[in-house]
Write a protein that holds these residues in place. Structure first.
Motif, PDB file in Angstrom:
ATOM      1  N   ARG A  24       0.840  -1.193   0.000  1.00  0.00           N
ATOM      2  CA  ARG A  24       0.000   0.000   0.000  1.00  0.00           C
ATOM      3  C   ARG A  24       0.874   1.241   0.000  1.00  0.00           C
ATOM      4  O   ARG A  24       1.946   1.254   0.574  1.00  0.00           O
ATOM      5  CB  ARG A  24      -0.882   0.056   1.243  1.00  0.00           C
ATOM      6  CG  ARG A  24      -2.005  -0.922   1.228  1.00  0.00           C
ATOM      7  CD  ARG A  24      -2.890  -0.708   2.418  1.00  0.00           C
ATOM      8  NE  ARG A  24      -2.145  -0.948   3.655  1.00  0.00           N
ATOM      9  CZ  ARG A  24      -2.572  -0.617   4.857  1.00  0.00           C
ATOM     10  NH1 ARG A  24      -3.714  -0.024   5.002  1.00  0.00           N
ATOM     11  NH2 ARG A  24      -1.850  -0.873   5.920  1.00  0.00           N
ATOM     12  N   VAL A  25       0.367   2.299  -0.625  1.00  0.00           N
ATOM     13  CA  VAL A  25       1.031   3.587  -0.650  1.00  0.00           C
ATOM     14  C   VAL A  25       0.047   4.612  -0.103  1.00  0.00           C
ATOM     15  O   VAL A  25      -1.076   4.725  -0.610  1.00  0.00           O
ATOM     16  CB  VAL A  25       1.438   3.985  -2.091  1.00  0.00           C
ATOM     17  CG1 VAL A  25       2.044   5.370  -2.119  1.00  0.00           C
ATOM     18  CG2 VAL A  25       2.367   2.965  -2.681  1.00  0.00           C
ATOM     19  N   GLN A  26       0.446   5.324   0.944  1.00  0.00           N
ATOM     20  CA  GLN A  26      -0.432   6.365   1.468  1.00  0.00           C
ATOM     21  C   GLN A  26      -0.474   7.503   0.469  1.00  0.00           C
ATOM     22  O   GLN A  26       0.573   7.994   0.027  1.00  0.00           O
ATOM     23  CB  GLN A  26       0.062   6.849   2.818  1.00  0.00           C
ATOM     24  CG  GLN A  26      -0.145   5.822   3.897  1.00  0.00           C
ATOM     25  CD  GLN A  26       0.129   6.383   5.278  1.00  0.00           C
ATOM     26  OE1 GLN A  26       0.715   7.445   5.426  1.00  0.00           O
ATOM     27  NE2 GLN A  26      -0.297   5.669   6.279  1.00  0.00           N
ATOM     28  N   ALA A  27      -1.679   7.876   0.076  1.00  0.00           N
ATOM     29  CA  ALA A  27      -1.846   8.935  -0.912  1.00  0.00           C
ATOM     30  C   ALA A  27      -3.214   9.566  -0.744  1.00  0.00           C
ATOM     31  O   ALA A  27      -4.209   8.862  -0.635  1.00  0.00           O
ATOM     32  CB  ALA A  27      -1.709   8.366  -2.324  1.00  0.00           C
ATOM     33  N   GLU A  28      -3.255  10.885  -0.698  1.00  0.00           N
ATOM     34  CA  GLU A  28      -4.516  11.609  -0.657  1.00  0.00           C
ATOM     35  C   GLU A  28      -4.760  12.184  -2.042  1.00  0.00           C
ATOM     36  O   GLU A  28      -4.124  13.153  -2.442  1.00  0.00           O
ATOM     37  CB  GLU A  28      -4.472  12.701   0.403  1.00  0.00           C
ATOM     38  CG  GLU A  28      -4.415  12.143   1.805  1.00  0.00           C
ATOM     39  CD  GLU A  28      -4.461  13.219   2.870  1.00  0.00           C
ATOM     40  OE1 GLU A  28      -4.405  14.429   2.542  1.00  0.00           O
ATOM     41  OE2 GLU A  28      -4.549  12.844   4.052  1.00  0.00           O
ATOM     42  N   MET A  29      -5.659  11.515  -2.773  1.00  0.00           N
ATOM     43  CA  MET A  29      -5.961  11.921  -4.138  1.00  0.00           C
ATOM     44  C   MET A  29      -7.470  12.102  -4.263  1.00  0.00           C
ATOM     45  O   MET A  29      -8.235  11.334  -3.679  1.00  0.00           O
ATOM     46  CB  MET A  29      -5.482  10.858  -5.123  1.00  0.00           C
ATOM     47  CG  MET A  29      -3.990  10.611  -5.054  1.00  0.00           C
ATOM     48  SD  MET A  29      -3.484   9.168  -6.009  1.00  0.00           S
ATOM     49  CE  MET A  29      -3.743   9.745  -7.652  1.00  0.00           C
ATOM     50  N   PRO A  30      -7.904  13.097  -5.037  1.00  0.00           N
ATOM     51  CA  PRO A  30      -9.351  13.270  -5.233  1.00  0.00           C
ATOM     52  C   PRO A  30      -9.909  12.113  -6.055  1.00  0.00           C
ATOM     53  O   PRO A  30      -9.291  11.648  -7.013  1.00  0.00           O
ATOM     54  CB  PRO A  30      -9.458  14.593  -5.991  1.00  0.00           C
ATOM     55  CG  PRO A  30      -8.123  14.826  -6.583  1.00  0.00           C
ATOM     56  CD  PRO A  30      -7.117  14.087  -5.748  1.00  0.00           C
ATOM     57  N   ILE A  31     -11.076  11.641  -5.626  1.00  0.00           N
ATOM     58  CA  ILE A  31     -11.740  10.567  -6.360  1.00  0.00           C
ATOM     59  C   ILE A  31     -13.236  10.860  -6.433  1.00  0.00           C
ATOM     60  O   ILE A  31     -13.765  11.674  -5.682  1.00  0.00           O
ATOM     61  CB  ILE A  31     -11.519   9.178  -5.717  1.00  0.00           C
ATOM     62  CG1 ILE A  31     -12.029   9.156  -4.275  1.00  0.00           C
ATOM     63  CG2 ILE A  31     -10.084   8.753  -5.795  1.00  0.00           C
ATOM     64  CD1 ILE A  31     -12.011   7.764  -3.654  1.00  0.00           C
ATOM     65  N   SER A  32     -13.866  10.161  -7.333  1.00  0.00           N
ATOM     66  CA  SER A  32     -15.318  10.181  -7.455  1.00  0.00           C
ATOM     67  C   SER A  32     -15.770   8.735  -7.321  1.00  0.00           C
ATOM     68  O   SER A  32     -15.243   7.853  -8.003  1.00  0.00           O
ATOM     69  CB  SER A  32     -15.707  10.751  -8.818  1.00  0.00           C
ATOM     70  OG  SER A  32     -17.085  10.614  -9.023  1.00  0.00           O
ATOM     71  N   ILE A  33     -16.714   8.479  -6.405  1.00  0.00           N
ATOM     72  CA  ILE A  33     -17.214   7.128  -6.177  1.00  0.00           C
ATOM     73  C   ILE A  33     -18.697   7.146  -6.492  1.00  0.00           C
ATOM     74  O   ILE A  33     -19.467   7.831  -5.805  1.00  0.00           O
ATOM     75  CB  ILE A  33     -17.008   6.657  -4.718  1.00  0.00           C
ATOM     76  CG1 ILE A  33     -15.581   6.921  -4.241  1.00  0.00           C
ATOM     77  CG2 ILE A  33     -17.361   5.193  -4.566  1.00  0.00           C
ATOM     78  CD1 ILE A  33     -15.468   8.147  -3.428  1.00  0.00           C
ATOM     79  N   ALA A  34     -19.092   6.432  -7.530  1.00  0.00           N
ATOM     80  CA  ALA A  34     -20.489   6.405  -7.951  1.00  0.00           C
ATOM     81  C   ALA A  34     -21.038   7.838  -8.073  1.00  0.00           C
ATOM     82  O   ALA A  34     -22.148   8.118  -7.660  1.00  0.00           O
ATOM     83  CB  ALA A  34     -21.318   5.568  -6.983  1.00  0.00           C
ATOM     84  N   GLY A  35     -20.212   8.751  -8.596  1.00  0.00           N
ATOM     85  CA  GLY A  35     -20.617  10.132  -8.811  1.00  0.00           C
ATOM     86  C   GLY A  35     -20.495  11.040  -7.605  1.00  0.00           C
ATOM     87  O   GLY A  35     -20.787  12.222  -7.691  1.00  0.00           O
ATOM     88  N   ARG A  36     -20.047  10.526  -6.455  1.00  0.00           N
ATOM     89  CA  ARG A  36     -19.888  11.337  -5.243  1.00  0.00           C
ATOM     90  C   ARG A  36     -18.407  11.577  -4.986  1.00  0.00           C
ATOM     91  O   ARG A  36     -17.580  10.718  -5.251  1.00  0.00           O
ATOM     92  CB  ARG A  36     -20.513  10.626  -4.054  1.00  0.00           C
ATOM     93  CG  ARG A  36     -22.002  10.439  -4.216  1.00  0.00           C
ATOM     94  CD  ARG A  36     -22.574   9.787  -2.979  1.00  0.00           C
ATOM     95  NE  ARG A  36     -23.997   9.608  -3.127  1.00  0.00           N
ATOM     96  CZ  ARG A  36     -24.633   8.500  -2.831  1.00  0.00           C
ATOM     97  NH1 ARG A  36     -23.969   7.465  -2.354  1.00  0.00           N
ATOM     98  NH2 ARG A  36     -25.926   8.422  -2.978  1.00  0.00           N
TER      99      ARG A  36
END
Length: 120
Positions: A24-36
């Motif tokens: 695992r790599v700790q990373a804070e990245m913006p994501i969209s989950i089911a449009g949220r």
């Protein structure tokens, strides 16, 4: 005649109850989950953890779009994942999800055109 070298695998740390097959790599990245909207906590070739405002059902299949920066360009990585863990956390819910095998393959190949003209 040169000496034949033998390699001996050495386990560097006891895995104990650790069940992850990939680092695992700790990373804070913006994501969209089911449009949220959400933000990743960590990523691996097999899955991800993210913070979401609402809980997801264990076993639910969700579409995840991870936004990442490569060679100065923003790329959306579209993945399918199965929710395997949900718990309350500051700011919402900590969700763990396992990527589908097809999505895992996406993480191994850089997107086309991701290299600049210098070939780097």
């Amino acid at each position: 005649m040169p000496k034949k070298l033998h390699t001996i695998p050495v386990q560097l740390a006891a895995r104990g109850a650790e069940r992850r097959a990939a680092e695992r790599v700790q990373a804070e990245m913006p994501i969209s989950i089911a449009g949220r909207e959400g933000i990743t906590s960590d990523l691996s070739a097999n899955g991800l953890s993210f913070i979401a405002e609402q809980p997801y059902e264990i076993g639910a299949c969700v579409e995840v779009v991870i936004e990442y920066l490569l060679d100065g360009h923003q790329y959306p990585l579209h993945c399918q994942a199965e929710v395997v863990r949900v718990r309350p956390a500051p700011g919402g819910y900590a969700v763990g999800a396992r990527l589908t095998p097809q999505s895992q393959a996406l993480l191994e190949v850089p997107p086309e055109g991701a290299r600049d003209s210098s070939g780097l």
